[in-house]
Design an enzyme around this catalytic site. Structure first.
Site, PDB file in Angstrom:
ATOM      1  N   HIS A 155       0.820  -1.220   0.000  1.00 15.25           N
ATOM      2  CA  HIS A 155       0.000   0.000   0.000  1.00 15.25           C
ATOM      3  C   HIS A 155       0.851   1.266   0.000  1.00 15.25           C
ATOM      4  CE1 HIS A 155      -4.033  -1.849   0.968  1.00 15.25           C
ATOM      5  NE2 HIS A 155      -3.205  -2.872   1.151  1.00 15.25           N
ATOM      6  N   ASP A 363       3.468   9.464  -0.588  1.00 14.83           N
ATOM      7  CA  ASP A 363       2.343   8.656  -0.141  1.00 14.83           C
ATOM      8  C   ASP A 363       2.044   7.589  -1.175  1.00 14.83           C
ATOM      9  OD1 ASP A 363       0.257   7.890   1.520  1.00 14.83           O
ATOM     10  OD2 ASP A 363      -0.413   9.945   1.846  1.00 14.83           O
TER      11      ASP A 363
HETATM   12  O1  F6P Z   1      -0.415   1.322   4.181  1.00 18.50           O
HETATM   13  C1  F6P Z   1      -0.234   2.246   5.175  1.00 18.50           C
HETATM   14  C2  F6P Z   1      -0.979   1.848   6.418  1.00 18.50           C
HETATM   15  O2  F6P Z   1      -0.760   0.516   6.772  1.00 18.50           O
HETATM   16  C3  F6P Z   1      -2.480   2.142   6.274  1.00 18.50           C
HETATM   17  O3  F6P Z   1      -3.269   1.107   6.601  1.00 18.50           O
HETATM   18  C4  F6P Z   1      -2.761   3.204   7.259  1.00 18.50           C
HETATM   19  O4  F6P Z   1      -2.898   4.424   6.619  1.00 18.50           O
HETATM   20  C5  F6P Z   1      -1.568   3.272   8.145  1.00 18.50           C
HETATM   21  O5  F6P Z   1      -0.513   2.652   7.480  1.00 18.50           O
HETATM   22  C6  F6P Z   1      -1.861   2.692   9.487  1.00 18.50           C
HETATM   23  O6  F6P Z   1      -0.737   2.557  10.240  1.00 18.50           O
HETATM   24  P1  F6P Z   1      -0.693   1.722  11.580  1.00 18.50           P
HETATM   25  O7  F6P Z   1      -1.331   0.399  11.290  1.00 18.50           O
HETATM   26  O8  F6P Z   1       0.755   1.631  11.908  1.00 18.50           O
HETATM   27  O9  F6P Z   1      -1.472   2.508  12.568  1.00 18.50           O
END
Ligand code: F6P
Length: 471
Positions: A155, A363
């Site tokens: 992602h 991003d």
């Molecule tokens: O892909 C990036 C991501 O995993 C998204 O799911 C979200 O924007 C963010 O990072 C969430 O981060 P964390 O799971 O570390 O809170």
């Protein structure tokens, strides 16, 4: 149809009052539609050995979550995933804090995921693994004898090999992706960076089209930009703008135009840079003083990590400086809020805003940008100001694209957005909206699963699809 097994670090268990990150927003509708199993971390770090896997059934989906031991969580999540991989994948070599201990924890937790997952896995399941936390998971499963189709989607951005090779032990980690059958990226640039890494660093032979040989398997590479539930989010925004909450916020603006920003508190989001740009805007376009309010909603995240405390301090200082210099007793130029808001509240606020400021330094995609577009009133839309370094810029080319490192350029874009004639706003919005309908979340999942379940080299249609949507 084979059962779909989704594996990700975060799991959107329905009865938890979940904060929805980009990954959860993307996966939830897909799994609800097709049914299947969603496996991952519970969000809890256990003092002792983690208990058994917790299973919750809801609608068509089985949610299976595991706790992590405190030291595993520290080395895997706070350590290697978020202090090494996250900064490097976001082109921030300067912030990476590598230790061999954390790398060990990362591999150990991937092994643990594989061990707990295999109990639930059936031989004909199709497995879809998500994101940078779980790069070696396919290898861990293959080592245990699992021959399932396994796809991987990242992602976040994938940087050029010149950056990636600064990661110590990259040669242990990145080539392990070859154990997947399909590796998906957000943009063509990310996919090309990966292909270049494979060619330069691994010397693996190319298959036909976008694929390479890894042992006796052909691994496909594809571009699958994550979408949003475009039409459903538009409907949500139409309802939400009438809510008491949005009316109250609008009332508190006393007729002023609103600019909105919504981001997790993360250095990749370019928040201090964005605030400097807003400050420059108030300086260079003084006619707007007192007539516009910038609302920045920024829930804290990854609070156990030093760099996140540092960015919190920097943003807080910028807010204080700007409000101190420009504020009046009757007007606060910048409202900065750490509280997370519901999707409904955000949908209504997006629709009420004259401009959306989405200016990450880097991003993978940025679903806020897409949801902002989806939420607009097509007869009187707000304007999206979008960083050229967000994956979303490849599809939302009709936004005002900016360089987040150029505060003067962003200030000019803010002025332009606020002053933009209705006709131009409608044209820009229609072009972006059309693109987001053509590539909504359903298309994203169907294209990925279609390619994973098809024989290798059946082709990747993203480039043609994008060209068709632009016509
Ligand atoms: O892909 C990036 C991501 O995993 C998204 O799911 C979200 O924007 C963010 O990072 C969430 O981060 P964390 O799971 O570390 O809170």
């Amino acid at each position: 149809m084979a059962r779909l097994v989704v594996v990700s670090n975060r799991v959107g268990v329905p009865d938890r009052n979940a904060r929805a990150g980009g990954l959860e927003v993307a996966i939830r509708p897909t799994l609800r539609r097709r049914g299947g199993l969603w496996f991952g971390w519970s969000g809890r770090a256990a003092d002792n050995d983690p208990g058994p896997t917790r299973i919750v059934e809801h609608d068509n989906v089985t949610y299976a979550t595991i706790d992590l031991r405190k030291d595993d969580h520290q080395e895997f999540y706070n350590g290697f995933a978020n202090r090494v991989l996250w900064p490097i994948l976001h082109y921030r070599l300067d912030l990476a804090e590598f230790t061999r201990r954390d790398l060990g924890g990362y591999f150990r937790v991937n092994e643990f995921f594989a061990r707990r997952l295999e109990v639930l896995l059936r031989p004909d399941d199709v497995v879809w693994v998500h994101d940078y936390h779980l790069m070696p998971l396919a290898k861990a499963l293959r080592d245990r004898g699992h021959a399932n189709k396994i796809g991987f989607f990242i992602h976040v951005p994938f940087p050029p090999p010149e950056i990636l090779t600064a990661l110590p032990n990259h040669d242990q980690l990145i080539p392990a992706l070859g154990h997947y059958d399909l590796i998906g990226f957000q943009t063509e640039v990310d996919a090309a960076n990966f292909s270049r890494y494979i060619a330069n660093e691994c010397g693996l032979p190319w298959g036909g089209g976008n694929s390479f040989h890894f042992g006796n398997r052909i691994v496909q590479i594809g571009t699958f930009p994550v979408g949003v539930e475009t039409e459903a989010f538009a409907r949500l925004a139409r309802r939400a703008i009438e809510s008491e909450f949005v009316r109250e916020v609008l009332g508190s603006l006393s007729g002023r135009a609103m600019i909105i920003g919504v981001d997790r508190l993360d250095y990749s989001k370019g928040l201090p840079e964005r605030m400097n740009a807003f400050e420059r805007f108030l300086n260079n376009f003084p006619d707007w003083r007192g007539k516009v309010t910038y609302l920045q909603i920024t829930p804290r995240s990854r609070t156990g990590i030093q760099e996140y405390a540092d960015i919190g301090r920097l943003v807080g200082e910028a807010v204080g400086r700007i409000n101190g210099a420009f504020g009046e007793a009757s007007w606060t130029p910048l409202r900065y809020i750490n509280k997370a808001h519901s999707r409904t509240a955000l949908a209504g606020l997006y629709r009420a805003a004259r401009a959306g400021l989405v200016t990450p330094l880097r991003d993978g995609m940025n679903l806020v940008a897409k949801e902002f577009v989806a939420a607009q009133n097509s007869d009187d839309p707000g304007v999206l100001i979008l960083s050229r370094f967000a994956g979303a810029a490849h599809e939302c080319a009709a936004a005002l694209l900016v360089n987040p490192y150029d505060p003067e350029g962003v200030a000019i874009a803010i002025n332009r957005a606020l002053a933009m004639p209705l006709e131009e706003r409608c044209q820009r919005h229609a072009a972006n909206f059309k693109m987001l309908v053509a590539n909504d979340i359903t298309h994203w999942a169907d294209r990925f699963m279609g390619m994973l379940e098809r024989p290798p080299n059946a082709g990747n249609d993203w480039t043609q699809m994008r060209a068709a949507a632009r016509r």
